[in-house]
Design an enzyme around this catalytic site. Structure first.
Site, PDB file in Angstrom:
ATOM      1  N   GLY A  10       0.631  -1.308  -0.021  1.00  0.00           N
ATOM      2  CA  GLY A  10      -0.009  -0.075  -0.008  1.00  0.00           C
ATOM      3  C   GLY A  10       0.852   1.371   0.139  1.00  0.00           C
ATOM      4  N   ALA A  13       2.918   4.893  -3.089  1.00  0.00           N
ATOM      5  CA  ALA A  13       3.405   4.613  -4.319  1.00  0.00           C
ATOM      6  C   ALA A  13       2.179   3.434  -4.880  1.00  0.00           C
ATOM      7  CB  ALA A  13       4.569   3.882  -4.324  1.00  0.00           C
ATOM      8  N   SER A  37      -0.016  -5.554   3.515  1.00  0.00           N
ATOM      9  CA  SER A  37       0.252  -6.013   4.738  1.00  0.00           C
ATOM     10  C   SER A  37      -0.453  -5.461   5.874  1.00  0.00           C
ATOM     11  CB  SER A  37       1.901  -6.196   5.128  1.00  0.00           C
ATOM     12  OG  SER A  37       2.132  -6.624   6.514  1.00  0.00           O
ATOM     13  N   ILE A  40       2.978  -4.680   8.352  1.00  0.00           N
ATOM     14  CA  ILE A  40       4.337  -3.898   8.143  1.00  0.00           C
ATOM     15  C   ILE A  40       3.934  -2.234   7.995  1.00  0.00           C
ATOM     16  CG2 ILE A  40       6.111  -3.328   6.377  1.00  0.00           C
ATOM     17  CD1 ILE A  40       5.873  -6.528   5.755  1.00  0.00           C
ATOM     18  N   LYS A  76       2.472  24.191  -1.384  1.00  0.00           N
ATOM     19  CA  LYS A  76       3.989  24.355  -1.631  1.00  0.00           C
ATOM     20  C   LYS A  76       4.444  25.182  -2.899  1.00  0.00           C
ATOM     21  CE  LYS A  76       8.015  21.438  -2.252  1.00  0.00           C
ATOM     22  NZ  LYS A  76       8.505  19.852  -2.443  1.00  0.00           N
ATOM     23  N   ILE A 346       7.985  10.689  -4.391  1.00  0.00           N
ATOM     24  CA  ILE A 346       6.787  10.645  -4.722  1.00  0.00           C
ATOM     25  C   ILE A 346       6.868  11.080  -6.298  1.00  0.00           C
ATOM     26  CG2 ILE A 346       4.508  11.525  -4.706  1.00  0.00           C
ATOM     27  CD1 ILE A 346       4.962  11.583  -1.748  1.00  0.00           C
ATOM     28  N   GLU A 444      14.422  25.427 -15.613  1.00  0.00           N
ATOM     29  CA  GLU A 444      13.919  26.252 -14.890  1.00  0.00           C
ATOM     30  C   GLU A 444      14.645  25.864 -13.521  1.00  0.00           C
ATOM     31  OE1 GLU A 444      10.319  23.935 -15.975  1.00  0.00           O
ATOM     32  OE2 GLU A 444      12.052  24.846 -16.982  1.00  0.00           O
TER      33      GLU A 444
END
Length: 505
Positions: A10, A13, A37, A40, A76, A346, A444
């Protein structure tokens, strides 16, 4: 025929891959199942993106208003690099790697900046966005439609909430199935293709294609299929991060940018969400001990949160020899890893999943026609990313520690980066220097970083006529003044979005 896809893992990604493939394959009859999982945990510290994420979310059909409200999103507009230069020469220094193109008002402003003798800041000289960032303004108003912006922007978010949000969307909109299970055994056929996954309860499920989003373990592409890992730890020296989440004052303004503050053995990221900050100290264990790193992190936070215990994350810099082998494609940390200086994790996961979705194989024979191109393109992206991150270190004039001196050692710089830096030391970067459409970092990005770091060409190209650049400077300043008067503060816009939402694009 390929009829059943398993995305194993999961996190951001995995669910990005589920949405890209779900969008591309809707109505095709191909079934997508994400297996995750139950025990995890995800890494969950990738909390910054670049502007291309807006394109993906919009493509998926996601409401930007819902995304912002459900994932503690802040805007951002830049990365603010603090103290990446020698303080004895430049004092306390910073520069912005902005998300607005530096040539919004024309290339003449760059020419004029290069041609002057003053030590002014490049981003401030050419862009309207610099002033907006320094005044903690939002990149848009409440009247600006979703995914549109007055200034370029990306997002900060709570990574765990983002993964869950993407998961709900993939299941609802693209009928992606979701299972919690521990995969205990992987069955391959005589040709080495994965055919079955067996979980700890003994359930065997047949799949035709596997997306390995199992994180650092690379359980399928690495452990099962034996694709090797190219270690880059001698190229990029940071190998550890310690992270902490600290509460923020709800009345305090929110910086609309990531802060990246350099120290003697690495740097510190600082990302502000609506109710907390995610802070992480990245360092090279060759030049700093864990005890020293903890002291420095708490000192950065004003020793206000010494009762909180930071989390330690090892950084294994490098990439897989190839990302696609047989009927398995690695996406996310199973592909590779590099420090999060430019929100690359990401970015590359989103790029890789999107690229796979554009030409997904329909049968085993198709794999031979497209896998090599996919590997070549994604490998190129990784190598370019390693060079772009390395460039931040090797063009710095800091010499106050062995870490910075070693980063400037020319024998440890790739031939391609060495050639480009030699060229850019004589001639300013130009569009033609970036030939590949797979350059995730383009002209840029290099202009903001190189010129922000005072890495200037000796053959200055400042030849535009004074009248033209003076007119452009006046135009830029008029626009800056207009935005300072019209744009809301960052926190004020987020509060309005929470109350009223944004209009659809």
């Amino acid at each position: 025929m390929i009829k059943r896809i398993a995305i194993v893992g999961g996190g951001t990604a995995g669910w990005l891959a589920a949405n890209h493939l779900g969008h591309a394959l809707v109505g095709s009859g191909i079934e997508i199942t994400l297996i995750e999982s139950p025990t995890i945990p995800t890494i969950g510290v990738g909390e910054g993106t670049v502007p291309s994420m807006r394109n993906s979310l919009k493509k998926f059909g996601i409401s930007e208003t819902d995304f912002i409200n459900e994932c503690d999103v802040t805007f951002k507009q830049s990365i603010k690099f603090v103290n990446w230069l020698d303080k004895s020469k430049h004092g306390s220094n910073f520069y912005h790697h902005l998300f607005d193109h530096p040539h919004v008002f024309g290339e003449q402003l760059t020419d004029a900046w290069l041609g002057q003798s003053s030590d002014s800041d490049y981003a401030s000289f050419v862009s309207k966005q610099h002033a907006c960032c320094e005044h903690n303004l939002a990149p848009k108003t409440i009247a600006t439609p979703e995914y549109a912006g007055v200034n370029g922007y990306a997002y900060h978010f709570d990574a765990k909430k983002f993964a869950a949000f993407l998961g709900r969307h993939a299941q609802k909109q693209f009928a992606v199935k979701h299972r919690y299970a521990e995969i205990e055994e992987v069955i391959t056929d005589q040709d080495g293709y994965i055919t079955q996954l067996i979980d700890t309860d003994g359930n065997a499920t047949a799949f035709d294609f596997i997306i390995d989003c199992s994180g650092f373990s690379a359980a399928f592409i690495g452990q099962k299929l034996g694709v090797g890992y190219i270690d880059k730890s001698d190229y990029l020296l940071t190998d550890t991060a310690i992270t902490i989440q600290v509460p923020t004052n709800p009345e305090q303004e929110i910086p609309p940018y990531t802060i990246a503050t350099a120290h003697q053995a690495g740097w510190i990221w600082d990302i502000a969400l609506t109710q907390r900050r995610g802070v992480g100290l990245v360092y090279s264990s060759k030049y700093m001990t864990e005890e020293q790193a903890l002291v420095k992190l708490h000192r950065y936070l004003g020793n206000q949160f010494t009762h909180l215990s930071p989390r330690k994350i090892p950084i294994k810099v490098g990439r897989r020899e190839k990302m696609w082998h047989k009927n398995c494609v690695a996406i996310g940390l199973s592909q590779g890893f590099v420090e999060p200086l430019e929100a690359t994790a990401i970015l590359i996961a989103d790029f890789s999943a999107n690229l796979l979705s554009k030409r997904f194989p329909r049968c085993r024979a198709d794999i031979a026609l497209i896998a090599d191109d996919y590997n070549r393109q994604v490998n190129y992206v990784w190598e370019q990313t390693f060079d772009f991150i390395k460039m931040h270190y090797c063009v710095s004039d800091r010499t106050d520690s062995g870490f910075w001196r070693e980063n400037r050692n020319k024998t440890q710089i790739s031939d391609k980066l060495k050639y480009n830096l030699a060229r850019w030391q004589r001639f300013a970067p130009q569009r033609e220097d970036f030939e590949s459409k797979f350059d995730l970092f383009d002209l840029e990005n290099y202009l903001y970083v190189l010129f922000g770091m005072k890495y200037l060409p000796t053959l200055n190209t400042g030849h535009s006529d004074n009248m033209a650049h003076e007119q452009l400077t006046q135009l830029k300043q008029q626009r800056v003044n207009q935005l300072l008067a019209e744009l809301p503060t960052h926190r004020a816009l987020l509060a309005k979005i929470k109350m009223f939402g944004m209009q659809k694009y």
